[in-house]
Design a protein around this motif. Structure first.
Motif, mmCIF file in Angstrom:
data_model
loop_
_atom_site.group_PDB
_atom_site.id
_atom_site.type_symbol
_atom_site.label_atom_id
_atom_site.label_comp_id
_atom_site.label_asym_id
_atom_site.label_seq_id
_atom_site.Cartn_x
_atom_site.Cartn_y
_atom_site.Cartn_z
ATOM 1 N N PRO A 222 0.844 -1.196 0.000
ATOM 2 C CA PRO A 222 0.000 0.000 0.000
ATOM 3 C C PRO A 222 0.880 1.248 0.000
ATOM 4 C CG PRO A 222 0.073 -0.951 2.192
ATOM 5 C CD PRO A 222 0.815 -1.892 1.291
ATOM 6 N N PRO A 223 0.297 2.427 -0.195
ATOM 7 C CA PRO A 223 1.111 3.636 -0.375
ATOM 8 C C PRO A 223 2.135 3.901 0.715
ATOM 9 C CG PRO A 223 -1.132 4.072 -1.045
ATOM 10 C CD PRO A 223 -1.139 2.696 -0.455
ATOM 11 N N ALA A 224 1.752 3.854 1.992
ATOM 12 C CA ALA A 224 2.707 4.179 3.057
ATOM 13 C C ALA A 224 3.831 3.156 3.126
ATOM 14 C CB ALA A 224 1.991 4.275 4.404
ATOM 15 N N ALA A 225 3.522 1.878 2.925
ATOM 16 C CA ALA A 225 4.549 0.842 2.975
ATOM 17 C C ALA A 225 5.536 0.996 1.831
ATOM 18 C CB ALA A 225 3.902 -0.541 2.941
ATOM 19 N N ALA A 226 5.032 1.304 0.628
ATOM 20 C CA ALA A 226 5.929 1.527 -0.503
ATOM 21 C C ALA A 226 6.821 2.737 -0.248
ATOM 22 C CB ALA A 226 5.106 1.730 -1.780
ATOM 23 N N ALA A 227 6.239 3.802 0.324
ATOM 24 C CA ALA A 227 7.033 4.989 0.638
ATOM 25 C C ALA A 227 8.087 4.684 1.700
ATOM 26 C CB ALA A 227 6.114 6.119 1.101
ATOM 27 N N ASP A 228 7.768 3.792 2.634
ATOM 28 C CA ASP A 228 8.764 3.379 3.625
ATOM 29 C C ASP A 228 9.985 2.774 2.943
ATOM 30 O OD1 ASP A 228 7.334 4.152 5.880
ATOM 31 O OD2 ASP A 228 6.354 2.206 6.108
ATOM 32 N N LEU A 229 9.739 1.876 1.991
ATOM 33 C CA LEU A 229 10.862 1.249 1.283
ATOM 34 C C LEU A 229 11.633 2.285 0.473
ATOM 35 C CD1 LEU A 229 9.232 -2.101 0.122
ATOM 36 C CD2 LEU A 229 11.017 -1.831 1.826
ATOM 37 N N ARG A 230 10.930 3.175 -0.187
ATOM 38 C CA ARG A 230 11.606 4.187 -0.993
ATOM 39 C C ARG A 230 12.401 5.176 -0.141
ATOM 40 N NH1 ARG A 230 6.612 4.147 -3.922
ATOM 41 N NH2 ARG A 230 5.953 6.040 -2.797
ATOM 42 N N SER A 231 12.060 5.285 1.145
ATOM 43 C CA SER A 231 12.761 6.231 2.017
ATOM 44 C C SER A 231 14.174 5.778 2.374
ATOM 45 C CB SER A 231 11.959 6.435 3.312
ATOM 46 O OG SER A 231 12.089 5.310 4.175
ATOM 47 N N GLY A 232 14.466 4.492 2.147
ATOM 48 C CA GLY A 232 15.775 3.973 2.515
ATOM 49 C C GLY A 232 15.918 3.679 3.994
ATOM 50 N N GLN A 233 14.816 3.743 4.749
ATOM 51 C CA GLN A 233 14.882 3.524 6.192
ATOM 52 C C GLN A 233 14.427 2.125 6.601
ATOM 53 O OE1 GLN A 233 13.666 7.095 8.640
ATOM 54 N NE2 GLN A 233 12.837 7.768 6.668
ATOM 55 N N VAL A 234 14.277 1.240 5.632
ATOM 56 C CA VAL A 234 13.891 -0.152 5.902
ATOM 57 C C VAL A 234 15.100 -1.039 5.678
ATOM 58 C CG1 VAL A 234 12.394 -2.057 5.208
ATOM 59 C CG2 VAL A 234 11.501 0.285 5.269
ATOM 60 N N HIS A 235 15.394 -1.897 6.641
ATOM 61 C CA HIS A 235 16.575 -2.744 6.545
ATOM 62 C C HIS A 235 16.444 -3.734 5.390
ATOM 63 C CE1 HIS A 235 19.865 -5.395 7.818
ATOM 64 N NE2 HIS A 235 20.289 -4.365 8.527
ATOM 65 N N SER A 236 17.562 -4.018 4.756
ATOM 66 C CA SER A 236 17.534 -4.914 3.598
ATOM 67 C C SER A 236 17.082 -6.322 3.965
ATOM 68 C CB SER A 236 18.903 -4.949 2.917
ATOM 69 O OG SER A 236 19.902 -5.370 3.826
ATOM 70 N N SER A 237 17.197 -6.722 5.244
ATOM 71 C CA SER A 237 16.719 -8.046 5.651
ATOM 72 C C SER A 237 15.217 -8.170 5.425
ATOM 73 C CB SER A 237 17.054 -8.315 7.120
ATOM 74 O OG SER A 237 16.480 -7.322 7.958
ATOM 75 N N VAL A 238 14.493 -7.066 5.587
ATOM 76 C CA VAL A 238 13.055 -7.061 5.337
ATOM 77 C C VAL A 238 12.781 -7.307 3.862
ATOM 78 C CG1 VAL A 238 11.021 -5.561 5.265
ATOM 79 C CG2 VAL A 238 12.475 -5.592 7.303
ATOM 80 N N ALA A 239 13.477 -6.575 2.997
ATOM 81 C CA ALA A 239 13.268 -6.727 1.552
ATOM 82 C C ALA A 239 13.666 -8.124 1.089
ATOM 83 C CB ALA A 239 14.076 -5.668 0.799
ATOM 84 N N ARG A 240 14.772 -8.668 1.632
ATOM 85 C CA ARG A 240 15.200 -10.017 1.224
ATOM 86 C C ARG A 240 14.152 -11.058 1.594
ATOM 87 N NH1 ARG A 240 20.382 -8.248 2.933
ATOM 88 N NH2 ARG A 240 20.102 -9.261 4.971
ATOM 89 N N ALA A 241 13.565 -10.915 2.786
ATOM 90 C CA ALA A 241 12.536 -11.871 3.209
ATOM 91 C C ALA A 241 11.286 -11.750 2.341
ATOM 92 C CB ALA A 241 12.190 -11.645 4.675
ATOM 93 N N MET A 242 10.894 -10.526 2.016
ATOM 94 C CA MET A 242 9.747 -10.343 1.120
ATOM 95 C C MET A 242 9.992 -11.045 -0.210
ATOM 96 S SD MET A 242 8.636 -6.345 1.517
ATOM 97 C CE MET A 242 7.913 -5.671 3.009
ATOM 98 N N LEU A 243 11.180 -10.859 -0.765
ATOM 99 C CA LEU A 243 11.507 -11.466 -2.054
ATOM 100 C C LEU A 243 11.516 -12.989 -1.955
ATOM 101 C CD1 LEU A 243 14.336 -9.001 -3.105
ATOM 102 C CD2 LEU A 243 12.139 -9.285 -4.272
ATOM 103 N N ALA A 244 12.044 -13.522 -0.861
ATOM 104 C CA ALA A 244 12.076 -14.974 -0.678
ATOM 105 C C ALA A 244 10.659 -15.532 -0.592
ATOM 106 C CB ALA A 244 12.866 -15.323 0.579
ATOM 107 N N LEU A 245 9.795 -14.875 0.156
ATOM 108 C CA LEU A 245 8.411 -15.341 0.293
ATOM 109 C C LEU A 245 7.637 -15.191 -1.010
ATOM 110 C CD1 LEU A 245 7.725 -13.835 3.822
ATOM 111 C CD2 LEU A 245 7.751 -16.276 3.253
#
Length: 344
Positions: A222-245
């Motif tokens: 959703p919009p706020a979650a996407a903006a969180d990722l674009r802000s650079g303030q989300v750890h890459s471990s979160v993105a890696r887990a999303m991609l794995a799932l």
């Protein structure tokens, strides 16, 4: 959301729930007549199919449109499967009343009038922030409402929404997530405060895993979650887990970093979410976590796969055995979503 230490009151009986919801719905009637929606649409907040309605699955707001027509939306309503459906209903009704208006009905004063018509305090309207942009007209669709915390007399309901605003002949797509705080008295819930998401500006550069997660169409943000990722303030471990799932599931995320309580609800312990070390999933392969018809085996498999993807703290509606200390947990707060947290 991480574990809430105080258990919520047990869910009310089905008859009591339906009677309570009927009373609230009558007291807070919608200001417009929505298009008919299926039971699934009402539960999930996803608009019913329509040729003129834009698909809500995009992970980021679409650019301004040349058309001045706003999309049709449907009210989001909880079902009796919720732990406290009346709390969610009150939170969502407030957000829907503030964030959508007809031509000439914009601004805080008109929003207060709409909220007052629901019998809710108008004070929180001043805290709505991004929900009240300058626009001629607005439409709002609640994607999901999940608990940020639920206790016997207080609650945090995270209302995830998309919003379309029209200014002149241009329509823009956006949205936000709001942490709606409520209290209960005499069996009725009322809204005390609003805490909208503050993702921050987009970063100049992003880690490759974060860029890949933003581009993966099996990760619905959703919009706020996407903006969180674009802000650079989300750890890459979160993105890696999303991609794995996402290699196995289509996961629909509700909350990542902003729009979430700073502390584990009801405690003074910092939550992993504001530190960019967690994400919540409300729907898996098209099945809402809160829906009793969703196979328990699907949720259990997803939770175990989340742990295998590196999460030290996986919570959901099912208490799983195995794993390290506190790796799996379940409580009333996580009756409606799966929490996936990381240490680093």
């Amino acid at each position: 959301m991480t574990r809430t230490p105080v258990p919520a009151a047990p869910p009310p009986g089905r008859r009591a729930v339906l009677v309570s919801l009927a009373g609230i719905a009558v007291a807070g009637c919608s200001r417009h007549t929505p298009q008919p929606a299926s039971r699934t649409a009402r539960q999930s907040g996803t608009p019913a199919p329509s040729a003129s309605r834009p698909a809500p699955a995009s992970s980021s707001p679409s650019p301004a449109s040349a058309s001045s027509a706003l999309p049709h939306t449907t009210p989001w309503r909880p079902t009796s499967a919720e732990v406290q459906p009346a709390a969610k209903l009150r939170a969502v009704q407030l957000v829907e009343a503030i964030g959508a208006w007809a031509a000439g009905r914009g601004g805080a004063a008109a929003a207060r009038a709409r909220v007052a018509a629901l019998g809710l305090p108008t004070g929180p309207v001043g805290q709505a922030g991004p929900l009240l942009p300058t626009a001629d007209q607005a439409a709002l669709q609640v994607v999901d409402a999940q608990y940020g915390g639920i206790l016997s007399r207080s609650a945090s309901v995270l209302v995830v929404c998309r919003q379309w605003t029209r200014h002149g002949g241009t329509v823009r797509a956006g949205g936000t997530t709001l942490d709606v705080r409520l209290s209960a008295s005499g069996g009725a819930w009322t809204v005390d405060a609003l805490h909208p998401a503050r993702p921050g500006p987009a970063a100049r550069s992003l880690a490759s895993d974060v860029r890949a997660a933003l581009a993966d169409d099996r990760i619905v943000l959703p919009p706020a979650a996407a903006a969180d990722l674009r802000s650079g303030q989300v750890h890459s471990s979160v993105a890696r887990a999303m991609l794995a799932l996402a290699r196995t599931y289509r996961l629909e995320v509700s909350v990542v970093r902003s729009g979430h309580p700073l502390d584990v609800f009801g405690t003074g312990r910092p939550s992993d979410h504001p530190r960019g070390r967690a994400f919540d999933v409300w729907r898996i392969d098209g099945h809402a976590v809160v829906d009793p018809a969703t196979p328990r085996s699907l949720i259990e498999r997803f939770m175990r796969d989340a742990a295998a993807a590196g999460s030290y703290n996986v919570g959901g509606p099912v208490l799983l055995s195995g794993g390290g200390a506190d790796q799996f947990f379940s409580d009333a707060t996580h009756h409606d979503h799966v929490h996936v947290g990381f240490r680093t």
